[in-house]
Design a protein around this motif. Structure first.
Motif, PDB file in Angstrom:
ATOM      1  N   VAL A  78       0.851  -1.198   0.000  1.00  0.00           N
ATOM      2  CA  VAL A  78       0.000   0.000   0.000  1.00  0.00           C
ATOM      3  C   VAL A  78       0.885   1.246   0.000  1.00  0.00           C
ATOM      4  N   SER A  79       1.886   1.209   0.876  1.00  0.00           N
ATOM      5  CA  SER A  79       2.732   2.396   0.987  1.00  0.00           C
ATOM      6  C   SER A  79       3.568   2.625  -0.278  1.00  0.00           C
ATOM      7  N   ARG A 122       1.091   3.863  -3.165  1.00  0.00           N
ATOM      8  CA  ARG A 122       0.637   5.256  -2.998  1.00  0.00           C
ATOM      9  C   ARG A 122       1.805   6.246  -2.986  1.00  0.00           C
ATOM     10  N   ALA A 129       2.329   5.225  -7.869  1.00  0.00           N
ATOM     11  CA  ALA A 129       1.306   6.079  -8.484  1.00  0.00           C
ATOM     12  C   ALA A 129       1.878   7.464  -8.838  1.00  0.00           C
ATOM     13  N   ALA A 183      -5.015   2.643  -8.110  1.00  0.00           N
ATOM     14  CA  ALA A 183      -5.627   3.370  -6.990  1.00  0.00           C
ATOM     15  C   ALA A 183      -6.749   2.532  -6.372  1.00  0.00           C
ATOM     16  N   THR A 186      -5.308  -0.501  -4.530  1.00  0.00           N
ATOM     17  CA  THR A 186      -4.654  -0.123  -3.278  1.00  0.00           C
ATOM     18  C   THR A 186      -5.709   0.080  -2.191  1.00  0.00           C
ATOM     19  N   ASP A 187      -6.799   0.764  -2.562  1.00  0.00           N
ATOM     20  CA  ASP A 187      -7.892   0.952  -1.588  1.00  0.00           C
ATOM     21  C   ASP A 187      -8.455  -0.401  -1.154  1.00  0.00           C
ATOM     22  N   GLU A 244      -6.142  -2.119   1.223  1.00  0.00           N
ATOM     23  CA  GLU A 244      -6.178  -1.479   2.537  1.00  0.00           C
ATOM     24  C   GLU A 244      -7.437  -1.887   3.309  1.00  0.00           C
TER      25      GLU A 244
END
Ligand code: ADP
Ligand code: MG
Length: 698
Positions: free
Chosen positions: A580-581, A584, A588, A632, A635-636, A639
């Motif tokens: 995730v880190s 983001r 991206a 995006a 990734t959401d 999470e």
């Protein structure tokens, strides 16, 4: 330059040093403790401690530590200096027998799986005199076991020593039944082949996934991988050779029998094999080897990756656990002997292993279960997650002949009878053609090939020793009470072959048809992941085995179960959070920056003249924009999935949730990012590529 023989063991308080520095009385008493487990007198301990300290100080040591193996899987140490104030304001170097025998590290932060309540947070360490003390970085390291004040084992060494004792006890009963009164004990030996990757330290530092998790979580395939088979056993590159030379020297000085080194299948992958030794020492040595590999690598501007699957698309790393049992008089019990009688004994021990591996296939699978190893097992590069035994054609034919009471080959017209036949000597060539088998007989030893490269070998050997001890116990219980030993022996071997032949498989372990046959027809278990495997540690048959042989108490085995599941969940979650880190924070924004440049170029071109073609820019913009949105979203989604796993009621459920939700979401996010990497200009991509990592060390 010192010679290898001078360097070897120069930092070890080994038998040579003991003989030279201890009085005959102290030496003999210590030997009795080492060889026979006799209690150690405090006066002897004091004398040994003083000699050890003097030797260590004269070799540059200033500190000592009880060196132990908590359940984190790595080793732990807490250094104390030898200094003690003297009345004249100076110091003297002191070390007592009490300090040698027992230590009390404040070890409340080591995982204990609930074994150690906080009010009794301090554990204690106890000297293991069967593994020599050694000097590492100016510190005298004393190998120790680590227990709670309640007496529970909090480490990997204690149960390993117990399993060696269990195996010794039962094997000795069998040896006596074969009429040998001279053998004093039976030991198991292991030679672990260690695989690893070497990458450039500067590139490593630019990859948060490697730094946080030890493996790449993203990375488009490099144009070249391992398809040419040109790395395996290839010429070793100078930088790698310099690392290996340095490593060998350090390992030799610690008395580690580093013997073979070569390049492995994947680019940047290598292997080191030591000469086999007693399981306990071999386990300590393998832990040290892994630690020193990392340390030496950093001196050469390299990083040693011990993860089971640092790179997708090329082979991962494992550890082959070559295992055999041997008497103190030097007879390998897994080697066919010269006389029919020795052969009967060999066949019985062989059958004990076959029965053990079949009865406790689940425990063997469990013993190698980690999040990292799940990426290897069953992935067409390592053995499958289904346990089976490879015996080779010759031995299998012999087993079949015994089972069916038939002659075992054309020239031999006699029916196979134990105590009458002499077996052929099995050379490695006739037994070791199959590299896909998880558990292969290789002439005079078994090679358990499912272990992960970063794992301690303790767990696998604990299970193996104990399961074999159980087979031998069942045999001894029966044979100690029969009148006609030979007939009973023959029948028992036949029965084992009949009952357990389902575990024997000489074919290709990578075939899908084998997995189908193994599970559907033969009923072998197939625990694909750690989340599926670990809960079975607490199956009654397994806890019964471990408790009956006094390897673990129920509390101890439960704590291992909890810690393994917890480790699994934590490992995967750290990976998910890292993804995730990275997605983001780096990926991206990098794509967006490249898109901006493309968009700028397009509008610039258009501002000059409407006719200038922009097919390339527009094509990439379309593709990358879609991927960026996808990234995006994914990734959401990842999470959200991480948050969901926190809601589980217990550890077993959480491990299942981690397996079912996180791994899929992670794979989806990775796919989108890797697709984007493949169409993004290299100078925009925030990380060194697979090609950079795999091919840059010259
Ligand atoms: P491979 O072909 O799998 O690379 P090797 O012949 O190089 O196998 O041996 C691998 C390991 O097996 C080495 O560590 C070696 O010391 C060990 N080994 C050899 N004989 C025995 C034995 N009797 N018991 C345990 N380990 C052994
Ligand atoms: Mg091997």
């Amino acid at each position: 330059m010192s010679t290898v023989t001078e360097v070897f063991g120069s930092k070890v308080f080994d038998d040579r040093v003991m003989k030279a520095t201890l009085s005959a009385k102290v030496y003999n008493s210590l030997k009795k403790t080492i060889d026979e487990g006799a209690d150690l007198d405090i006066n002897v301990a004091n004398a040994v401690a003083t000699a050890m300290k003097d030797w260590a100080v004269s070799n540059g040591a200033t500190h000592y530590t009880h060196w132990f193996q908590p359940l984190t899987g790595v080793t732990a140490e807490k250094h104390d200096s030898f200094i003690s104030p003297s009345p004249d304001g100076g110091v003297i170097m002191e070390f007592s027998g009490k300090e040698l025998i027992k230590g009390e590290p404040d070890a409340s932060s080591f995982p204990s799986g609930g074994l150690r309540a906080t009010f009794e947070a301090r554990g204690y360490t106890a000297w293991d005199p069967t593994s020599y003390a050694f000097i590492k970085d100016k510190t005298l390291c004393i190998p120790t076991a680590f227990c709670s004040y309640g007496g529970h084992a909090l480490d990997k060494k204690t149960p390993l020593l117990r399993s060696m004792q269990a195996l010794n006890k039962q094997a000795m009963r069998i040896i006596r039944l074969f009429g040998d009164d001279t053998v004093k004990c039976v030991r198991c030996s292991v030679g672990p082949e260690q695989e690893y990757f070497l990458v450039d330290a500067e590139m490593y530092a630019k990859r948060p996934d490697l730094v946080y998790t030890g493996r790449t979580l993203f990375g488009a395939k490099s144009p070249k991988g391992q398809e040419m088979d040109d790395h395996y056993f290839g010429v070793i590159k100078p930088r790698v050779q310099a690392f290996m030379d340095d490593l060998n020297e350090e390992l030799w000085s610690l008395g580690i029998l580093a013997k073979t080194e070569h390049n492995e299948v994947a680019p940047a992958q290598h292997e080191l094999a030591p000469i086999f030794t007693t399981t306990n020492v071999s386990t300590d040595h393998n832990q040290l080897t892994m630690e020193i590999m990392k340390k030496v690598a950093s001196r050469h501007g390299l990083v040693c990756l011990l993860h089971e699957k640092p790179f997708a698309g090329v082979n991962g790393s494992g550890k082959h656990n070559n295992w055999s049992i041997c008497t103190d008089s030097g007879v390998n019990l897994l080697s066919p002997g010269k006389t029919p009688y020795e052969n009967a004994q060999f066949l019985l021990f062989l059958c004990a292993v076959i029965k053990a591996v079949d009865d406790y296939q689940d425990l063997l699978r469990i013993s190698v279960a980690t999040a990292g190893n799940d990426h290897r097992l069953g992935a067409n590069e390592a053995p499958p997650a289904v346990v089976s035994i490879f015996l080779g054609d010759e031995l299998e034919a012999i087993m079949e002949a015994i089972e069916k009471d038939e002659p075992y080959n054309a020239t031999d017209k006699q029916v196979m009878k134990l105590g009458v036949h002499v077996l052929p000597k099995f050379t490695k060539d006739t037994t070791d053609r199959n590299r896909t088998s998880p558990f292969a007989f290789t002439g005079n030893k078994f090679e358990f090939r499912m272990l992960g490269s970063s794992d301690s070998i303790a767990c696998a050997n604990i299970m193996l020793n104990t399961a074999v001890a159980e087979s031998l116990k069942i045999y001894a219980d029966r044979l100690e009470n029969v009148e006609d030993f030979e007939t009973a022996l023959h029948e028992m071997i036949r029965k084992t072959i009949k009952d357990h032949k389902r575990i024997i498989f000489n074919g290709n372990g990578y075939d899908d048809s084998w997995i189908e046959e193994a599970t559907a027809v033969r009923g072998l278990c197939n625990y694909k992941t750690t989340a599926d495997a670990i809960p079975h540690l607490l199956d009654k048959k397994n806890t019964d085995l471990l408790i009956n042989h006094k390897i673990y108490t129920l509390e101890e085995v439960t704590s291992r179960h909890d810690i393994c599941l917890e480790n699994y969940c934590k490992t995967v979650k750290i990976e998910a959070n890292t993804m995730v880190s990275m997605a983001r924070g780096d990926i991206a924004p990098a794509i967006a920056a490249y898109l901006k440049e493309l968009a700028k170029t397009t509008s610039l071109k258009k501002s000059i003249c409407d006719e200038i073609p922009c097919k390339y820019e527009v094509g990439v913009i379309k593709k990358l924009s879609a991927l960026l949105d996808d990234i995006a979203d994914k990734t959401d989604a990842l999470e959200a999935a991480i948050a969901k796993t926190e809601e589980c009621a217990d550890m077993v459920a959480e491990a299942q949730a981690v397996k079912e939700m996180l791994l899929n979401e992670m794979a989806d996010l990775r796919k989108a990012c890797d697709d984007a990497e493949a169409v993004t200009a290299k100078k925009y991509w925030p990380y060194p590529s697979y090609g950079d990592l795999l091919f840059s060390v010259k």
